[in-house]
Design an enzyme around this catalytic site. Structure first.
Site, PDB file in Angstrom:
ATOM      1  N   GLU A   6      13.830  15.769  -1.254  1.00 23.32           N
ATOM      2  CA  GLU A   6      13.841  16.150  -2.675  1.00 23.32           C
ATOM      3  C   GLU A   6      13.368  17.584  -2.919  1.00 23.32           C
ATOM      4  O   GLU A   6      12.499  17.823  -3.747  1.00 23.32           O
ATOM      5  CB  GLU A   6      13.021  15.147  -3.501  1.00 23.32           C
ATOM      6  CG  GLU A   6      13.540  13.728  -3.350  1.00 23.32           C
ATOM      7  CD  GLU A   6      12.771  12.694  -4.177  1.00 23.32           C
ATOM      8  OE1 GLU A   6      11.698  13.018  -4.701  1.00 23.32           O
ATOM      9  OE2 GLU A   6      13.273  11.559  -4.290  1.00 23.32           O
ATOM     10  N   ASN A  62      17.130  15.075   2.638  1.00 21.29           N
ATOM     11  CA  ASN A  62      17.437  13.897   1.827  1.00 21.29           C
ATOM     12  C   ASN A  62      17.192  14.212   0.356  1.00 21.29           C
ATOM     13  O   ASN A  62      16.250  14.925   0.024  1.00 21.29           O
ATOM     14  CB  ASN A  62      16.476  12.775   2.288  1.00 21.29           C
ATOM     15  CG  ASN A  62      16.803  11.404   1.764  1.00 21.29           C
ATOM     16  OD1 ASN A  62      17.931  10.931   1.942  1.00 21.29           O
ATOM     17  ND2 ASN A  62      15.827  10.741   1.144  1.00 21.29           N
ATOM     18  N   HIS A 118      20.264   6.355  -5.731  1.00 24.08           N
ATOM     19  CA  HIS A 118      19.618   5.541  -6.769  1.00 24.08           C
ATOM     20  C   HIS A 118      20.502   5.634  -8.010  1.00 24.08           C
ATOM     21  O   HIS A 118      20.378   6.557  -8.818  1.00 24.08           O
ATOM     22  CB  HIS A 118      18.205   6.047  -7.049  1.00 24.08           C
ATOM     23  CG  HIS A 118      17.279   5.884  -5.894  1.00 24.08           C
ATOM     24  ND1 HIS A 118      16.856   4.640  -5.454  1.00 24.08           N
ATOM     25  CD2 HIS A 118      16.707   6.781  -5.052  1.00 24.08           C
ATOM     26  CE1 HIS A 118      16.048   4.790  -4.411  1.00 24.08           C
ATOM     27  NE2 HIS A 118      15.950   6.080  -4.141  1.00 24.08           N
ATOM     28  N   GLU A 141      19.140   5.356   0.354  1.00 29.23           N
ATOM     29  CA  GLU A 141      18.230   4.596  -0.523  1.00 29.23           C
ATOM     30  C   GLU A 141      18.994   3.905  -1.647  1.00 29.23           C
ATOM     31  O   GLU A 141      18.584   3.951  -2.816  1.00 29.23           O
ATOM     32  CB  GLU A 141      17.158   5.524  -1.135  1.00 29.23           C
ATOM     33  CG  GLU A 141      16.370   6.313  -0.110  1.00 29.23           C
ATOM     34  CD  GLU A 141      15.250   7.165  -0.704  1.00 29.23           C
ATOM     35  OE1 GLU A 141      14.900   6.981  -1.884  1.00 29.23           O
ATOM     36  OE2 GLU A 141      14.738   8.028   0.045  1.00 29.23           O
ATOM     37  N   ASP A 151      20.258   1.804  -4.464  1.00 34.35           N
ATOM     38  CA  ASP A 151      20.059   0.683  -5.384  1.00 34.35           C
ATOM     39  C   ASP A 151      20.800   1.008  -6.660  1.00 34.35           C
ATOM     40  O   ASP A 151      21.064   2.180  -6.960  1.00 34.35           O
ATOM     41  CB  ASP A 151      18.586   0.304  -5.621  1.00 34.35           C
ATOM     42  CG  ASP A 151      17.677   1.432  -6.057  1.00 34.35           C
ATOM     43  OD1 ASP A 151      18.163   2.453  -6.596  1.00 34.35           O
ATOM     44  OD2 ASP A 151      16.451   1.281  -5.868  1.00 34.35           O
TER      45      ASP A 151
END
Ligand code: XIL
Length: 315
Positions: free
Chosen positions: A130, A171, A207, A236, A238
């Protein structure tokens, strides 16, 4: 029927989940699904700086080792997460001056990546996480404020020295489609590689929310990174919704999961997909995004949701 991991293996991809140490220690149903369905594991919190080095030069391996041991027993690969991040990093790091901060970063990477360097279960790391704002500018984190963008190349070189065989990733979130942020990331990866900085993997967190729509041109975006010569992966995933669940929202969520799997299958250099947990019982979403939840592929009682079927059928 065959578990997800059998289908993924037949495709030459991994299907993974993030794992949390407390249910892993305490719940049989959690352990059984984690062991049976997935062939790749990312520690959700146990390898972050606040967990591994809460005080300077005092390392705590209990959570990290528990997850690595579980993965080893179940023939799963571990993706280490994460060496350098602005979040979940202790105040003692944030308060250091520039020289001391750089030394502490190099030492942290040497110790944490070094611990698992000879362990065949741990195959890859998120080296930096990030580093961008959504507009494509560098995030104005304490790392950036103290060290400028040099900390990024420095972190990759330290990780390479600590674990020469690991795949080393950058990432981020909101970089799944083509936009200002993913283009900034693309330019950074290209420039780092031109300087022989050992970045050889890009992670797209994923996400997503059914409220905001599916990102545009995901396959094309992931492919442009692959064309730089790096491995790509969804790290990641979701897909949250406004709670409560309805059949219509479940169906829409399932199409998002399907489309992520299909984007990975369509790109040769896409290594696989990690879902950020598997049961809604332990998702980070409800406590982070007010009024949203139900983002994973099993419900709170470990029943498979339509999104499980979508991932299963796509693989
Ligand atoms: C989240 C975890 O899921 C939570 O349990 C924790 O409280 C905060 O961090 N991007 C990342 C992950 O890279 O490490 C974050 O994980 C979610 C966003």
């Amino acid at each position: 029927d065959q578990p997800l991991r059998a289908h993924a293996e037949a495709r030459g991809k991994f299907i993974g989940t993030a794992l949390s140490t407390s249910p892993l220690a305490n719940e049989t149903a959690y352990r059984n699904i984690a062991a049976t369905e997935f062939n790749q594991i990312t520690p959700e919190n146990a390898m972050k700086w606040d967990a591994t080095e809460p005080n300077q030069n005092q390392f705590n391996w209990s959570g990290a080792d528990a997850i690595v041991n579980f993965a080893t027993q179940n023939n799963q690969q571990i993706h280490g997460h994460t060496l350098v991040w602005h979040s979940q990093t202790p105040a003692w790091v944030q308060n250091l001056g520039a020289d001391a901060m750089r030394t502490a970063m190099r030492n942290h990477i040497a110790q944490v990546a070094g611990r698992y360097a000879s362990n065949p279960t741990l195959v890859s790391w998120d080296v930096v996480n990030e580093v961008f704002d959504d507009n494509g500018n560098m995030r104005n984190s304490f790392w950036y404020q103290r060290l400028g963008d040099t900390y990024i190349a420095d972190a990759f070189r330290a990780a390479k020295a600590a674990d020469p065989d690991a795949r080393l990733c950058i990432n981020d979130y909101n970089v799944e489609g083509i936009n200002a942020k993913s283009t900034a990331m693309y330019n950074l990866v290209r420039s780092l590689r031109a300087q022989n900085v050992p970045v050889d993997c890009v992670g797209f967190q994923g996400h997503l929310s059914t409220q905001y729509g599916f990102p545009s041109q995901v396959q094309q975006n992931v492919q442009r990174f692959a064309d730089l010569g790096v491995q790509v992966r969804f790290t990641e995933i979701d897909i949250r919704m406004l709670t409560p669940r309805t059949a219509a929202k479940d169906t829409q969520q399932a199409t998002y999961y399907r489309d992520i799997v299909n984007a990975c299958l369509a790109v040769t250099q896409c290594a696989g997909i990690t879902i950020w947990g598997f049961t809604d019982k332990y998702s980070w979403v409800p406590e982070t995004f007010p009024s949203e939840g139900a983002a994973l592929i099993y419900d709170e009682n470990y029943a498979q949701k339509p999104s499980y079927t979508a991932v299963h059928n796509a693989l």
